[in-house]
Design an enzyme around this catalytic site. Sequence first.
Site, PDB file in Angstrom:
ATOM      1  CB  SER A 127      -0.850  -0.070   1.039  1.00 47.56           C
ATOM      2  OG  SER A 127      -1.353   1.382   1.495  1.00 47.56           O
ATOM      3  CE1 TYR A 151      -3.575  -2.397   5.643  1.00 46.71           C
ATOM      4  CE2 TYR A 151      -3.097  -0.133   5.256  1.00 46.71           C
ATOM      5  CZ  TYR A 151      -3.370  -1.410   4.742  1.00 46.71           C
ATOM      6  OH  TYR A 151      -3.496  -1.444   3.527  1.00 46.71           O
ATOM      7  CE  LYS A 155      -1.040  -4.709   3.628  1.00 44.19           C
ATOM      8  NZ  LYS A 155      -1.424  -6.048   2.989  1.00 44.19           N
TER       9      LYS A 155
END
Length: 340
Positions: A127, A151, A155
């Site tokens: 992302s 989050y 990643k």
Amino acid sequence: MAGRRILLTGGAGYIGSHTYLALSEAGHAVTILDSFENARRSVVDRLGRITGRPVDVIDADVRDAAALDAAFAQGRFEAVVHFAALKAVSDSVKRPLDYFDVNVGGLTTLLKVMEAHDCRRLVFSSSATVYGVPDETPTPETAEFRAMNPYGQTKIIGEQLLGWLSASDPRWAIGILRYFNPAGAHASTMIGEDPRDIPNNLMPFISKVATGELPKISVFGDDYDTPDGTGVRDYIHVEDLARGHVLSLGKLFESGEGHLVNLGTGRGYSVLEVISAYKRASNRDLAFEIAPRRPGDVPIYVASAEKAAEVLGFRTEKTLDQMCASSWAWISGEHSGGTD
Ligand code: UFG
């Protein structure tokens, strides 16, 4: 490229389901593995109706090594496209352990099973969030990692883990795709984004204001250093994004080497521009109010799209108006709003 046997984890989700169709159309034999924790079962049925073929689905969690092992024994997959993960930023701040467990633990479990079955080709969903607040816009892949929340951190760790793994054994070929903001729905109007709860993201929120399910849009901040003061994002049509996965996979098979690319259009739109575009597409008057900034938000995310063009030959084809029109066709159509 000849059809390959592909395992698609998280294949019943928003991006996963569109990628299922793109991979199937490209001639691959795709098996979906999904826990259905955050996806609807009706999606599987719809994928079957769109393709006219039965959909091979395994109901399992990506942390379940035994289930993955059984899936590989049966499916003899040549590559994995790995979507299965948790993805809500604010939720990740509240329950970081679940995010590390699913996004990092799930990834390591998957990689170990892949290795045991001699399958070393992977497309990984990353992302733009790995850039945090980037110094440069459009943002190139060389920008440094900056974790803004759990989050984003998962990643970054995922990408780093994959880097070390590739360095350990040249047989691994891993495509890391950094998505910007996916939007829109499939042309069939049978699948699209349909969160179970009140949407966090702008486009699904707007779509529910357009249908009358939600009263008005809150525009989170109008005092950013952007042309109209509202946040700017690089929205990419989910069908373009899905096609990026087909190209990434093709490249892994063709070159035997990995790659790391942004998937975006290279063009940004503000929140107010998106609302205007959705008004045009839906022919509805969309009420909005200016609200305080959302904590943790970044003023601008726009991809440098050059590397994906060079490495994969990837260029987006669809416009913001097409994203809004397809989103509206889906959400106002007869297939949206499932309860399963
Ligand atoms: N926004 C609003 N009102 C809303 C929702 C969003 O004004 O109700 C604004 C945000 O402030 C931001 C823009 O619309 O300026 C886009 O917000 P989204 O929540 O749709 O998307 P984000 O860019 O914040 O985050 C998304 C994903 C992340 C991913 C990131 C990468 O949710 O997982 O894109 O760009 F990391």
